[in-house]
Design a protein around this motif. Structure first.
Motif, PDB file in Angstrom:
ATOM      1  N   LYS A   1      46.089  27.377   7.883  1.00 20.49           N
ATOM      2  CA  LYS A   1      44.971  27.476   6.945  1.00 20.49           C
ATOM      3  C   LYS A   1      43.878  28.395   7.475  1.00 20.49           C
ATOM      4  N   GLU A   2      43.701  28.436   8.783  1.00 24.11           N
ATOM      5  CA  GLU A   2      42.683  29.314   9.373  1.00 24.11           C
ATOM      6  C   GLU A   2      43.030  30.775   9.105  1.00 24.11           C
ATOM      7  N   THR A   3      44.295  31.107   9.227  1.00 22.84           N
ATOM      8  CA  THR A   3      44.741  32.481   8.963  1.00 22.84           C
ATOM      9  C   THR A   3      44.499  32.833   7.506  1.00 22.84           C
TER      10      THR A   3
ATOM     11  N   GLY B   1      42.382  31.486   5.490  1.00 18.65           N
ATOM     12  CA  GLY B   1      40.936  31.544   5.269  1.00 18.65           C
ATOM     13  C   GLY B   1      40.348  32.875   5.688  1.00 18.65           C
ATOM     14  N   ARG B   2      40.761  33.365   6.846  1.00 17.08           N
ATOM     15  CA  ARG B   2      40.256  34.662   7.317  1.00 17.08           C
ATOM     16  C   ARG B   2      40.690  35.791   6.386  1.00 17.08           C
ATOM     17  N   LEU B   3      41.947  35.758   5.975  1.00 14.92           N
ATOM     18  CA  LEU B   3      42.444  36.804   5.080  1.00 14.92           C
ATOM     19  C   LEU B   3      41.725  36.781   3.734  1.00 14.92           C
TER      20      LEU B   3
ATOM     21  N   THR C   1      38.754  35.492   3.055  1.00 20.52           N
ATOM     22  CA  THR C   1      37.355  35.878   3.240  1.00 20.52           C
ATOM     23  C   THR C   1      37.211  37.398   3.304  1.00 20.52           C
ATOM     24  N   ALA C   2      38.086  38.039   4.064  1.00 20.04           N
ATOM     25  CA  ALA C   2      38.038  39.501   4.178  1.00 20.04           C
ATOM     26  C   ALA C   2      38.331  40.174   2.840  1.00 20.04           C
TER      27      ALA C   2
END
Length: 58
Positions: free
Chosen positions: A41-43, A45-47, A49-50
């Protein structure tokens, strides 16, 4: 850089296109979560967001 910093404001077509792209991203994310529940989920989320920042021109 935001549209305002570029000295422009998005017209209705720009806003509609950006809205559609954001909807496609979110719907695709939901589908990805179903198909690949082990995806970090962190990955995601980062993608996401970007991608959202880029779509919004920030």
């Amino acid at each position: 850089m935001t549209d305002a910093r570029r000295g422009r404001s998005p017209d209705e077509r720009d806003i509609d296109a950006r809205t559609l792209l954001l909807r496609v991203l979110v719907e695709g994310l939901a589908m990805r979560a179903v198909r690949d529940p082990g995806l970090a989920k962190e990955t995601l989320g980062r993608l996401l967001t970007a991608a959202i920042a880029r779509v919004l021109g920030e």
